[in-house]
Design a protein around this motif. Structure first.
Motif, mmCIF file in Angstrom:
data_model
loop_
_atom_site.group_PDB
_atom_site.id
_atom_site.type_symbol
_atom_site.label_atom_id
_atom_site.label_comp_id
_atom_site.label_asym_id
_atom_site.label_seq_id
_atom_site.Cartn_x
_atom_site.Cartn_y
_atom_site.Cartn_z
ATOM 1 N N MET A 118 21.326 31.143 47.772
ATOM 2 C CA MET A 118 21.283 30.477 46.483
ATOM 3 C C MET A 118 21.004 29.004 46.728
ATOM 4 O O MET A 118 21.625 28.376 47.553
ATOM 5 C CB MET A 118 22.613 30.675 45.761
ATOM 6 N N THR A 119 20.079 28.475 45.968
ATOM 7 C CA THR A 119 19.705 27.081 46.156
ATOM 8 C C THR A 119 20.505 26.191 45.231
ATOM 9 O O THR A 119 21.194 26.641 44.324
ATOM 10 C CB THR A 119 18.208 26.875 45.853
ATOM 11 N N GLY A 120 20.381 24.891 45.430
ATOM 12 C CA GLY A 120 21.045 23.915 44.589
ATOM 13 C C GLY A 120 20.477 23.859 43.185
ATOM 14 O O GLY A 120 20.992 23.131 42.351
ATOM 15 N N ASP A 121 19.429 24.598 42.902
ATOM 16 C CA ASP A 121 18.835 24.602 41.569
ATOM 17 C C ASP A 121 19.467 25.633 40.640
ATOM 18 O O ASP A 121 19.148 25.679 39.462
ATOM 19 C CB ASP A 121 17.332 24.890 41.659
ATOM 20 N N ALA A 122 20.330 26.489 41.152
ATOM 21 C CA ALA A 122 20.905 27.553 40.329
ATOM 22 C C ALA A 122 21.797 26.963 39.242
ATOM 23 O O ALA A 122 22.452 25.941 39.424
ATOM 24 C CB ALA A 122 21.697 28.523 41.194
ATOM 25 N N PHE A 123 21.807 27.637 38.104
ATOM 26 C CA PHE A 123 22.633 27.245 36.965
ATOM 27 C C PHE A 123 23.745 28.275 36.832
ATOM 28 O O PHE A 123 23.481 29.479 36.807
ATOM 29 C CB PHE A 123 21.780 27.203 35.691
ATOM 30 N N ARG A 124 24.978 27.815 36.797
ATOM 31 C CA ARG A 124 26.138 28.715 36.759
ATOM 32 C C ARG A 124 26.861 28.587 35.422
ATOM 33 O O ARG A 124 27.065 27.494 34.909
ATOM 34 C CB ARG A 124 27.100 28.388 37.898
ATOM 35 N N VAL A 125 27.235 29.737 34.890
ATOM 36 C CA VAL A 125 28.007 29.809 33.650
ATOM 37 C C VAL A 125 29.332 30.475 33.994
ATOM 38 O O VAL A 125 29.359 31.521 34.638
ATOM 39 C CB VAL A 125 27.263 30.643 32.584
ATOM 40 N N MET A 126 30.435 29.847 33.565
ATOM 41 C CA MET A 126 31.746 30.442 33.780
ATOM 42 C C MET A 126 32.431 30.601 32.425
ATOM 43 O O MET A 126 32.590 29.634 31.683
ATOM 44 C CB MET A 126 32.615 29.585 34.690
ATOM 45 N N LEU A 127 32.760 31.839 32.107
ATOM 46 C CA LEU A 127 33.460 32.154 30.873
ATOM 47 C C LEU A 127 34.910 32.452 31.195
ATOM 48 O O LEU A 127 35.204 33.176 32.144
ATOM 49 C CB LEU A 127 32.849 33.379 30.195
ATOM 50 N N ARG A 128 35.799 31.901 30.400
ATOM 51 C CA ARG A 128 37.215 32.268 30.468
ATOM 52 C C ARG A 128 37.487 33.094 29.223
ATOM 53 O O ARG A 128 37.212 32.657 28.108
ATOM 54 C CB ARG A 128 38.105 31.034 30.459
ATOM 55 N N MET A 129 37.973 34.306 29.410
ATOM 56 C CA MET A 129 38.216 35.184 28.270
ATOM 57 C C MET A 129 39.675 35.606 28.242
ATOM 58 O O MET A 129 40.214 36.055 29.262
ATOM 59 C CB MET A 129 37.314 36.417 28.340
ATOM 60 N N GLN A 130 40.299 35.439 27.085
ATOM 61 C CA GLN A 130 41.652 35.934 26.848
ATOM 62 C C GLN A 130 41.501 37.280 26.149
ATOM 63 O O GLN A 130 40.880 37.364 25.088
ATOM 64 C CB GLN A 130 42.442 34.966 25.963
ATOM 65 N N ILE A 131 42.048 38.322 26.757
ATOM 66 C CA ILE A 131 41.897 39.678 26.252
ATOM 67 C C ILE A 131 43.169 40.093 25.531
ATOM 68 O O ILE A 131 44.279 39.782 25.968
ATOM 69 C CB ILE A 131 41.569 40.652 27.406
ATOM 70 N N ASN A 132 42.995 40.799 24.427
ATOM 71 C CA ASN A 132 44.143 41.275 23.660
ATOM 72 C C ASN A 132 45.066 42.109 24.546
ATOM 73 O O ASN A 132 44.588 42.918 25.345
ATOM 74 C CB ASN A 132 43.679 42.126 22.470
ATOM 75 N N PRO A 133 46.386 41.928 24.399
ATOM 76 C CA PRO A 133 47.335 42.702 25.208
ATOM 77 C C PRO A 133 47.093 44.206 25.065
ATOM 78 O O PRO A 133 46.890 44.715 23.966
ATOM 79 C CB PRO A 133 48.700 42.313 24.624
ATOM 80 N N GLY A 134 47.078 44.885 26.201
ATOM 81 C CA GLY A 134 46.875 46.323 26.222
ATOM 82 C C GLY A 134 45.423 46.760 26.240
ATOM 83 O O GLY A 134 45.130 47.939 26.416
ATOM 84 N N ALA A 135 44.492 45.824 26.057
ATOM 85 C CA ALA A 135 43.067 46.175 25.994
ATOM 86 C C ALA A 135 42.332 45.879 27.297
ATOM 87 O O ALA A 135 41.118 46.055 27.372
ATOM 88 C CB ALA A 135 42.397 45.424 24.835
ATOM 89 N N GLU A 136 43.055 45.460 28.317
ATOM 90 C CA GLU A 136 42.416 45.036 29.561
ATOM 91 C C GLU A 136 41.584 46.152 30.212
ATOM 92 O O GLU A 136 40.453 45.902 30.643
ATOM 93 C CB GLU A 136 43.466 44.525 30.561
ATOM 94 N N GLY A 137 42.128 47.343 30.287
ATOM 95 C CA GLY A 137 41.396 48.454 30.912
ATOM 96 C C GLY A 137 40.117 48.791 30.168
ATOM 97 O O GLY A 137 39.071 49.001 30.779
ATOM 98 N N ASP A 138 40.194 48.832 28.838
ATOM 99 C CA ASP A 138 39.002 49.110 28.030
ATOM 100 C C ASP A 138 37.985 47.987 28.168
ATOM 101 O O ASP A 138 36.779 48.237 28.250
ATOM 102 C CB ASP A 138 39.373 49.309 26.566
ATOM 103 N N PHE A 139 38.462 46.742 28.202
ATOM 104 C CA PHE A 139 37.563 45.606 28.388
ATOM 105 C C PHE A 139 36.804 45.733 29.707
ATOM 106 O O PHE A 139 35.575 45.600 29.747
ATOM 107 C CB PHE A 139 38.338 44.289 28.341
ATOM 108 N N GLU A 140 37.515 46.008 30.795
ATOM 109 C CA GLU A 140 36.862 46.133 32.101
ATOM 110 C C GLU A 140 35.835 47.265 32.089
ATOM 111 O O GLU A 140 34.732 47.114 32.618
ATOM 112 C CB GLU A 140 37.904 46.384 33.194
ATOM 113 N N ARG A 141 36.195 48.392 31.495
ATOM 114 C CA ARG A 141 35.287 49.541 31.443
ATOM 115 C C ARG A 141 34.012 49.197 30.678
ATOM 116 O O ARG A 141 32.898 49.449 31.157
ATOM 117 C CB ARG A 141 35.993 50.737 30.784
ATOM 118 N N VAL A 142 34.165 48.602 29.486
ATOM 119 C CA VAL A 142 32.991 48.262 28.673
ATOM 120 C C VAL A 142 32.168 47.187 29.367
ATOM 121 O O VAL A 142 30.931 47.255 29.385
ATOM 122 C CB VAL A 142 33.413 47.841 27.250
#
Length: 115
Positions: A1-25
């Motif tokens: 990867m070169t210094g020209d790459a553009f990186r996006v970082m998302l922080r997502m808060q997932i509803n309690p109990g929905a983590e497994g479904d979120f990962e699957r989807v």
């Protein structure tokens, strides 16, 4: 990867109990991002903080990411993940350097087997 790459970082808060479904989807629909010609790859990480995930996505340029960001493909991707979210944020940055570690020569598949 070169210094020209553009990186996006998302922080997502997932509803309690929905983590497994979120990962699957997320895994089911991930190719809508990674199949874009300007995408260099993406990672899903689960934080130690309950219900918090980080998604890191690398792109060949900011302009091409912004083009993807406003596309119907991206809007559909967001629509499918939205029911799991209770909040989130986005940070963008430029990759200025990359130093590969010794283990980086292993393929992702080898890494998955080692886990």
């Amino acid at each position: 990867m070169t210094g020209d790459a553009f990186r996006v970082m998302l922080r997502m808060q997932i509803n309690p109990g929905a983590e497994g479904d979120f990962e699957r989807v997320w895994l089911e629909i991930g190719d809508s991002v990674t199949s874009h010609p300007a995408n260099l790859g993406q990672w899903l990480s689960r934080s130690e903080d309950e219900g918090v995930y980080y998604i890191v996505s690398d792109w060949v340029s900011e302009a091409l990411f912004r083009e993807f960001e406003t596309s119907d493909r991206h809007l559909e991707h967001r629509r499918k993940l939205h029911p799991f979210r209770s909040g989130g944020s986005m940070t963008t940055m430029r990759v200025v350097a990359y130093l590969p570690g010794t283990a980086s020569t292993e393929s992702h598949h080898d890494w998955e087997r080692a886990r």
